[in-house]
Design an enzyme around this catalytic site. Sequence first.
Site, short mmCIF file in Angstrom:
data_model
loop_
_atom_site.label_atom_id
_atom_site.label_comp_id
_atom_site.label_asym_id
_atom_site.label_seq_id
_atom_site.Cartn_x
_atom_site.Cartn_y
_atom_site.Cartn_z
N HIS A 46 30.21 11.77 -10.90
CA HIS A 46 30.92 11.38 -9.66
C HIS A 46 30.52 12.29 -8.46
CE1 HIS A 46 33.39 14.98 -9.97
NE2 HIS A 46 33.48 14.54 -11.35
N GLU A 63 31.23 15.07 -5.12
CA GLU A 63 32.01 16.18 -5.12
C GLU A 63 33.33 15.70 -5.12
OE1 GLU A 63 31.75 20.00 -2.62
OE2 GLU A 63 32.94 18.50 -1.45
N ARG A 112 37.74 9.60 -8.84
CA ARG A 112 36.62 10.25 -8.27
C ARG A 112 35.31 9.64 -8.65
NH1 ARG A 112 39.12 13.67 -12.15
NH2 ARG A 112 37.65 14.66 -13.64
N GLU A 147 36.43 12.45 -18.15
CA GLU A 147 36.24 13.75 -18.33
C GLU A 147 36.64 14.49 -19.43
OE1 GLU A 147 33.97 15.85 -18.08
OE2 GLU A 147 33.97 17.07 -16.22
N LYS A 148 35.89 15.50 -19.97
CA LYS A 148 36.69 16.49 -20.92
C LYS A 148 38.04 17.05 -20.53
CE LYS A 148 35.80 21.10 -22.69
NZ LYS A 148 34.70 22.01 -22.60
N TYR A 178 40.54 19.54 -20.27
CA TYR A 178 40.69 21.04 -20.22
C TYR A 178 42.02 21.79 -20.53
CZ TYR A 178 35.78 21.48 -18.39
OH TYR A 178 34.66 21.49 -18.00
N ARG A 204 34.04 26.16 -20.80
CA ARG A 204 33.32 25.48 -19.99
C ARG A 204 32.18 24.22 -20.85
NH1 ARG A 204 30.58 26.64 -15.06
NH2 ARG A 204 30.69 24.78 -14.40
N HIS A 215 31.38 11.14 -15.43
CA HIS A 215 31.74 12.77 -15.41
C HIS A 215 30.75 13.69 -16.06
CE1 HIS A 215 35.89 11.46 -13.88
NE2 HIS A 215 35.41 10.46 -14.66
#
Length: 247
Positions: free
Chosen positions: A9, A11, A60, A87-88, A90, A114, A182
């Site tokens: 995606h 920013e 996004r 996305e992963k 976090y 990360r 992502h």
Amino acid sequence: MKKVVLLRHGESTWNRENRFTGWTDVDLSPTGVEEAKLAGKILKENGFVFRKAFTSYLKRAVKTLNQVLDVMDLDWIPVEKSWRLNEKHYGMLQGLNKSETADKYGEQQVLIWRRSYDIAPDPMDMNDPRSPRRDIRYSGIPDAGIPLTEALKDTVDRIVPYWQLDIFPSLNQYDQIIVAAHGNSLRGIIKYLKGISDTDIISLNLPTAVPYVFEFDDSMKLVKDYFLGDPDEIAKKMNAVANQGKK
């Protein structure tokens, strides 16, 4: 020749603020919108005409795909959304500033959180208001399948079966498809496709909104992969992603 374009995606607002985002559903920044439009322009100029698209449940990625398809006059093609492309997760890091976290815990620890393959951050409490288990969009998924934190290994474990059973077989029907997702969900696909080791995957940093093309021959064997765009600009964007977790 069959082609799959992987597109991170554009920013997001939290990319701009250098925050861990994960499953938090933040929007594109104005820069991200323009990045997505440019990606669409580059793809159109390079002769791509998609007939199927895939994206995650997070806006996004969805909005990036929408911008790309609009520029390409392909708003009408079928789009399949899946939480497996998210996305992963976090964990408790979500929302924290990466540089401030590096100041507190050290750059090496942030790099591990990360980019390491099998070490996950501390999980989010299941009763946390931000928990995806409290989000209606995931209501049809058993709680055991919804992460409260993930290492890249966990992201790979949920994305590769989706690639194998849904995305890749669609090439039997469509010669060109696009997957807008992502950084880490796409890194999982790339790791699988290219056979990247658990150690080497740490150094792979995907730039925002830069089309990454994978070409397959008639026997569905990967024969070539490459980014579209100015190599110097792509290198700068990759370096910027790598530097996000530094003090």
